[in-house]
Design a protein around this motif. Structure first.
Motif, short mmCIF file in Angstrom:
data_model
loop_
_atom_site.label_atom_id
_atom_site.label_comp_id
_atom_site.label_asym_id
_atom_site.label_seq_id
_atom_site.Cartn_x
_atom_site.Cartn_y
_atom_site.Cartn_z
N ARG A 164 109.44 2.00 45.33
CA ARG A 164 109.04 3.35 45.74
C ARG A 164 108.35 3.32 47.09
O ARG A 164 108.01 2.25 47.61
N LYS A 165 108.15 4.50 47.64
CA LYS A 165 107.48 4.60 48.94
C LYS A 165 105.97 4.57 48.81
O LYS A 165 105.26 4.66 49.82
N ILE A 166 105.48 4.48 47.60
CA ILE A 166 104.05 4.38 47.36
C ILE A 166 103.80 3.25 46.37
O ILE A 166 104.73 2.76 45.72
N SER A 167 102.55 2.87 46.25
CA SER A 167 102.15 1.92 45.22
C SER A 167 101.58 2.72 44.05
O SER A 167 100.49 3.29 44.16
N PRO A 168 102.28 2.80 42.93
CA PRO A 168 101.78 3.60 41.80
C PRO A 168 100.41 3.14 41.31
O PRO A 168 99.58 3.97 40.94
N THR A 169 100.18 1.84 41.29
CA THR A 169 98.89 1.34 40.82
C THR A 169 97.77 1.78 41.74
O THR A 169 96.71 2.25 41.29
N PHE A 170 97.98 1.62 43.05
CA PHE A 170 96.97 2.06 43.99
C PHE A 170 96.76 3.57 43.89
O PHE A 170 95.61 4.05 44.00
N GLN A 171 97.83 4.30 43.68
CA GLN A 171 97.73 5.76 43.55
C GLN A 171 96.78 6.14 42.41
O GLN A 171 95.88 6.96 42.58
N ILE A 172 96.97 5.54 41.26
CA ILE A 172 96.15 5.86 40.10
C ILE A 172 94.70 5.44 40.33
O ILE A 172 93.76 6.20 40.04
N MET A 173 94.50 4.24 40.85
CA MET A 173 93.13 3.75 41.07
C MET A 173 92.41 4.58 42.11
O MET A 173 91.21 4.87 41.96
N ALA A 174 93.10 4.99 43.16
CA ALA A 174 92.46 5.79 44.21
C ALA A 174 92.07 7.17 43.67
O ALA A 174 90.97 7.67 43.95
N VAL A 175 92.96 7.78 42.89
CA VAL A 175 92.64 9.09 42.33
C VAL A 175 91.44 8.98 41.39
O VAL A 175 90.52 9.82 41.45
N LEU A 176 91.41 7.97 40.54
CA LEU A 176 90.27 7.79 39.65
C LEU A 176 89.00 7.50 40.43
O LEU A 176 87.91 7.96 40.05
N PHE A 177 89.10 6.75 41.51
CA PHE A 177 87.91 6.44 42.31
C PHE A 177 87.30 7.71 42.88
O PHE A 177 86.08 7.91 42.81
N PHE A 178 88.13 8.59 43.41
CA PHE A 178 87.60 9.83 43.98
C PHE A 178 87.04 10.74 42.89
O PHE A 178 85.98 11.35 43.06
N LEU A 179 87.75 10.84 41.77
CA LEU A 179 87.34 11.80 40.74
C LEU A 179 86.12 11.33 39.97
O LEU A 179 85.18 12.11 39.74
N GLU A 180 86.12 10.07 39.54
CA GLU A 180 85.07 9.61 38.64
C GLU A 180 83.94 8.87 39.34
O GLU A 180 82.78 9.04 38.97
N VAL A 181 84.26 8.07 40.34
CA VAL A 181 83.21 7.29 41.01
C VAL A 181 82.48 8.13 42.05
O VAL A 181 81.24 8.20 42.06
N LEU A 182 83.24 8.77 42.92
CA LEU A 182 82.61 9.59 43.96
C LEU A 182 82.16 10.95 43.44
O LEU A 182 81.42 11.65 44.12
N GLY A 183 82.61 11.32 42.25
CA GLY A 183 82.13 12.57 41.66
C GLY A 183 82.89 13.81 42.06
O GLY A 183 82.37 14.92 41.90
N PHE A 184 84.11 13.66 42.55
CA PHE A 184 84.89 14.84 42.93
C PHE A 184 85.17 15.74 41.72
O PHE A 184 85.43 16.93 41.89
N SER A 185 85.13 15.16 40.52
CA SER A 185 85.40 15.98 39.33
C SER A 185 84.37 17.09 39.17
O SER A 185 84.66 18.12 38.55
N ASN A 186 83.17 16.92 39.73
CA ASN A 186 82.14 17.97 39.62
C ASN A 186 82.52 19.23 40.39
O ASN A 186 81.92 20.28 40.17
N LEU A 187 83.49 19.10 41.30
CA LEU A 187 83.94 20.31 42.02
C LEU A 187 84.70 21.25 41.10
O LEU A 187 84.89 22.42 41.44
N ALA A 188 85.13 20.76 39.94
CA ALA A 188 85.89 21.61 39.02
C ALA A 188 85.01 22.30 37.99
O ALA A 188 85.52 23.00 37.13
N LEU A 189 83.70 22.11 38.07
CA LEU A 189 82.79 22.77 37.14
C LEU A 189 82.72 24.26 37.43
O LEU A 189 82.88 24.69 38.58
N ARG A 190 82.43 25.04 36.41
CA ARG A 190 82.40 26.49 36.55
C ARG A 190 81.05 26.95 37.09
O ARG A 190 80.29 27.68 36.44
N ASP A 191 80.74 26.49 38.28
CA ASP A 191 79.57 26.98 39.01
C ASP A 191 79.90 26.94 40.50
O ASP A 191 80.87 26.31 40.91
N PRO A 192 79.13 27.64 41.33
CA PRO A 192 79.50 27.76 42.75
C PRO A 192 79.07 26.58 43.61
O PRO A 192 79.28 26.61 44.82
#
Length: 985
Positions: A673-701
């Motif tokens: 493929r033109k991407i690395s699937p493993t790196f893709q998954i790890m990078a997405v998890l790093f941003f969402l769970e480690v850096l806390g990007f998931s908090n942007l989806a909370l129902r507050d402003p």
């Protein structure tokens, strides 16, 4: 000598032995457990008290009994208290001439009349007991004094029976006696005919389908109603209103229940002025209802905005919701003004910080818990009633806005009208959270038969449409009560929820979304129709049949999936940006119920994309593949013919290893493929769970990435969660594609170009037919004529090619283009199919074959040689009736993926520098795979609310489909090319 040394030895051993015993004793002290027996006041007998110091039962002294509290001792009946201190008392029996004990217990006295059961003097009704003179000295004999109930005395005994006091004002006429036909009720004397005594003191429990004859209503309903109607008693009017509230504001044809009586009095005050210029708030009465006019609720809730502007950021930041409540007890007494919050309406035990988050504008708040009925009975023995207002501020001219209340349990003529549409709503005002009183059936001290608890208290704010200044309509408080029949008070629990939610009119956004979907779906239909036409051209079939319709649906599924995906990701990104970045409140998130349609769109996108993905997978593993070997024998080998004995020179066989090598390489690049699937998954998890990007989806402003563990964490918005995850997955995927395309493939490794180079070095061309008359051709004919050579000659050939001392690799002279899209004529394809029939087989030959299978393999081998010779001669223009021309595709043909010219006389080879043959690999379908992975990740996350689980399952899914593609592609390669599977590594 031995006996002389023994004492010295013993003396030397004494010290360590004693030390050892001390250490063991100290260790035992450190390990000792202090255990005491459990005792409660109820465990003590009638002659024992509960000692609060030792937490045990202690015997009372002689002639003593336990007090009613159980925490002290008192003298028995007929015994006086002589001495007392903080620890004990002394009791002595009264003499026979003074058998009664005075009220305070510290003396004995003669009675003018009889003795009570407690051994004290008692007087007839209307008299007070006098035991001491004006100086406080104890009399020899008690005196019963008659209170003068006539004018001008007008007195009666007080509640303690030791003093005369003026009688209640309703009695005062000529005496303190309520003589017939006057009605005595609740300590008041009502004139006859003021109010019928035939009242209904029942409390209706609609959920349980029965009523309870409430002891509280029996005692207070008539008196409160009459006092409110006749005397305009403010407290009585409030108490009557409270009883109506305890009956769920419900009324119908019966006008003698609490709400019926309240409405009777309400109508009787119609001629009087209103309170606070509010027509629904009559003089001296509490404000319980807004009115029963149809459509009144929508006018109250959606007409005039609140004169407050909310802002999330900037100098004018305002997110504080200030609610005040006027608090009344069940008797109608005003207690205090109270700030809403901190546990009055929020029953769940939470920290102050988390409870305060409920009143931060824009934060979707919801807290639920299960409460013990026994604890509720202890903390809420009587209900408190709240009239809730919104504090509008204003300094000295402070203003309050009443909050309309919607009681779901309210009945109007037997109908639960507040569970119907808004036009039928009957808004009210006052509310309570726990009622342990009205369900007491026999007496006020008995356990309740039924309790009522506010199982849901919800405050809803609605944003004014198209506002840019953060204006909202009056908030609505919705209360749902639960009727709980008491069976075992110690084990029963009741669930309760307090929530604050925010909404805006979503019809406009929904219309825009549906419009975008409709328009884009129409364009997708046209594009799918164009693909179907192109497919019909490529299979050389002019008929429109069932297969054509199915093919159109397959194409449309993929294009419609892209439409749904683009609209949903765009919508999620829109809400994420505009909601989180706004200063003055202009948009609010859709409620969970309003997100259902959006989730449906996501499900449609995933299902349709899965259909497209499986369709492409099937096409890839059924592609026709043939390796054209250009190698020719370089020498003759001698062999003797059987029977003749004469030597004959035959060409030496061409090595098959080059074909096996190219086949192996093709097999390996099927799932790159033109991407690395493993790196893709790890990078997405790093941003969402480690850096806390998931908090942007909370129902507050708030757009902060890190949240304190002590702060309240609202629920996730599905739209924000999907928009965040989808956008992040796509961005990381696009960055990977750019990196691999621009840098990795140019400076590290480009497997597609390497495969083309390998074909040239191996002197092998590859024909790939994805359709009956359309496919791809990789021209791998060596410019050196031979590829079966030694290392030295191979190195010389490469050097000559690098120094341009030989021809170029292209199909046409003096060109470098080696890859083509081919559009074949029917004649050529028919000849191909005839030869192909000889090659088709199920499996490679086994090591032990019988004669028939060996003959079949030889026949297939000859068919392979025939096909190789046939295709080579076609490429060399050796068949004038199956010739071809080479040309460039038009730009528009490349864009729409369709060929305008149909090959009738000659096949057409289109120059293809983009290496489009990768469309038959995962590599050329990266967009489809990336979108499918994105949707799979998001769908799993929306269902589980776990990014980690979604990442794990996405990884598993990728591995499974990669395995399927490799396995089926391998079998297809073996089936179509006669390459033995044992040689595919």
């Amino acid at each position: 000598m031995a006996t002389g040394t023994l004492p010295s030895v013993v003396s030397r051993c004494k010290v360590p032995i004693i030390t050892l015993f001390l250490l063991i004793y100290l260790d035992l002290l450190n390990c000792q457990q202090f255990v005491i027996p459990f005792r409660a006041p109820s465990d003590c007998s009638a002659e024992e008290l509960f000692d609060i110091s030792s937490l045990s039962c202690v015997s009372c002294g002689s002639n003593q009994l336990r007090s009613t509290t159980g925490l002290s001792c008192i003298c028995k009946t007929g015994y006086q208290t002589l001495t007392t201190d903080k620890a004990s008392i002394t009791c002595q029996q009264c003499p026979a001439d003074k058998p009664a004990v005075i009220k305070d217990g510290f003396g004995c006295i003669r009675c003018p009349g009889s003795l009570s059961d407690e051994g004290k003097c008692q007087c007839p009704p209307g008299n007070v007991l006098v035991e001491r003179d004006v100086n406080g000295s104890l009399l020899e004999e008690a005196i019963c004094k008659t209170c003068n109930g006539n004018s001008p005395g007008l007195s009666v005994p007080n509640s303690s029976g030791d003093r005369c006091e003026r009688c209640q004002a309703s009695f005062i006429n000529t005496s303190c006696v309520c003589n017939p036909p006057n009605v005595l009720a609740g300590g008041l004397c009502f004139p006859p005919g003021s109010l019928s005594t035939n009242v209904n003191p029942s409390v209706n429990y609609g959920q349980l389908k029965f009523s309870v004859l409430s002891a509280w209503f029996v005692k207070n309903l008539y008196s409160s109603s009459a006092a409110c109607l006749v005397f305009s008693n403010l407290t009585a009017c409030q108490a009557l209103g409270n009883m109506c509230v305890m009956n769920m504001h419900s009324f119908g044809s019966v006008s003698t229940d609490a709400c019926g009586l309240f409405n009777t009095i309400f109508r009787s005050r119609a001629a009087l002025s209103s309170t606070q210029d509010i027509s629904y708030w009559r003089v001296n009465l509490p404000w319980l209802y807004y009115g029963d006019e149809p459509g009144l609720a929508s006018r109250v809730l959606q007409t005039d905005p609140v004169p407050i502007r909310f802002s999330f950021r900037g100098r004018n930041k305002n997110t504080d919701i200030k609610l005040l409540a006027a608090v009344y007890n069940v008797r109608g007494e005003f207690l205090r003004w109270e700030q809403v919050g901190g546990g009055n309406l929020q029953l769940c035990p939470e920290t102050t910080t988390k409870q305060a988050a409920a009143f931060s504008f824009g934060t979707a708040y919801q807290e639920s818990c299960d409460l013990s009925v026994a604890e509720l009975l202890g903390t809420h023995p009587e209900p408190l009633f709240y009239d809730v207002f919104m504090d509008l501020g204003g300094g000295e001219n402070r203003k309050l806005l009443p909050l309309p209340t919607l009681v779901h349990n309210q009945q109007y003529n037997g109908r639960f009208i507040n569970q119907e549409s808004m036009k039928n709503w009957y808004l009210s005002r006052r509310m309570f959270v726990v009622d342990m009183l009205s369900g007491r059936e026999k007496s006020m001290s008995s356990l309740p038969k039924v309790i009522r608890v506010a199982s849901s208290v919800k405050i809803r704010f609605q944003l004014v449409s198209r506002t840019q200044e953060g204006q909202v309509f009056p908030p609505l408080m919705t209360v749902t009560y639960r009727d709980v029949p008491i069976t075992d008070i110690n084990t029963q629990t009741v669930s309760t929820t307090f929530a604050v939610e925010y909404e805006m009119e979503q019809n406009e956004a929904r219309i825009k979304t549906d419009t975008a979907l409709g328009v884009m779906a129409g364009v997708a239909a046209l594009y799918s129709l164009l693909k179907t036409v192109s497919w019909k051209r490529r299979i050389a079939s002019p008929l429109i049949d069932v297969e054509t319709m199915l093919k159109f649906l397959m194409f449309y599924a993929g294009d419609l999936a892209n439409v749904f995906f683009a609209v949903t990701v765009g919508t999620g990104l829109y809400w994420l940006i505009f909601y989180k970045a706004q200063q003055f409140v202009s948009v609010l998130l859709p409620l969970p119920a309003q997100e259902e349609q959006f989730v449906t769109y996501i499900g449609c996108a995933f299902a349709l994309k899965a259909v497209q993905f499986l369709h492409k997978l099937i096409l890839q593993v059924s592609t026709d593949v043939f390796f054209i070997d250009w190698e020719r024998p370089r020498s003759k080998a001698s062999r003797t013919m059987q029977g003749a004995g004469e030597p004959k020179r035959d060409p030496s066989p061409v090595s098959i290893w080059r074909t096996y090598f190219v086949a192996n390489e093709w097999n390996e690049i099927q799932t790159i493929r033109k991407i690395s699937p493993t790196f893709q998954i790890m990078a997405v998890l790093f941003f969402l769970e480690v850096l806390g990007f998931s908090n942007l989806a909370l129902r507050d402003p708030w757009s902060t990435l890190q949240r304190s563990s002590q702060a309240y964490t609202p629920s996730y918005s599905l739209i924000l969660r999907y928009g965040l995850a989808g956008t992040l997955w796509l961005c990381i995927g696009f960055l990977q594609v750019i990196f691999f395309t621009v840098f990795h493939e140019h400076f590290v490794e480009d497997k597609i170009r390497q495969f083309v180079d390998l074909c040239s070095i191996s002197n092998i061309s590859v024909l790939l037919l994805s359709h009956r008359c359309f496919g791809y051709y990789i021209h791998g004919r060596s410019v050196h004529g031979h590829a079966d050579t030694n290392m030295e000659e191979m190195n010389n050939n490469l050097n000559r090619e690098a120094e341009s001392l030989c021809g170029q690799r292209g199909l046409l002279p003096n060109t470098e283009i080696q890859t083509f899209q081919v559009s074949l004529t029917n004649r050529l394809r028919s000849q191909y199919d005839r030869i192909r029939e000889q090659i088709g087989r199920r499996n490679g030959p086994s090591r032990l074959m019988d004669a028939s299978s060996a003959n079949q393999f030889e026949q297939r081998a000859r068919g392979y040689q025939t096909m190789n010779h046939f295709l080579g001669s076609v490429i060399d223009h050796a068949h004038p009736d199956m010739d071809y021309v080479v040309k460039d595709k038009l730009m528009f043909e490349r864009v729409i993926g369709m060929e305008f010219l149909e090959p009738s006389e000659k096949s057409i080879f289109y120059n293809d520098e983009a290496h489009s043959f990768s469309d038959l690999l995962f590599y050329g379908n990266e967009a489809t795979l990336l979108i499918f992975d994105t949707l799979f990740f998001c769908v799993v996350d929306l269902g589980s609310q776990s990014f980690v689980l979604a990442a794990v399952l996405t990884c598993v899914q990728q591995m499974i489909f990669r395995l399927i593609r490799n396995t089926l592609g391998r079998k297809n390669l073996v089936s179509k090319t006669l390459v033995d599977e044992r040689f595919l590594i």
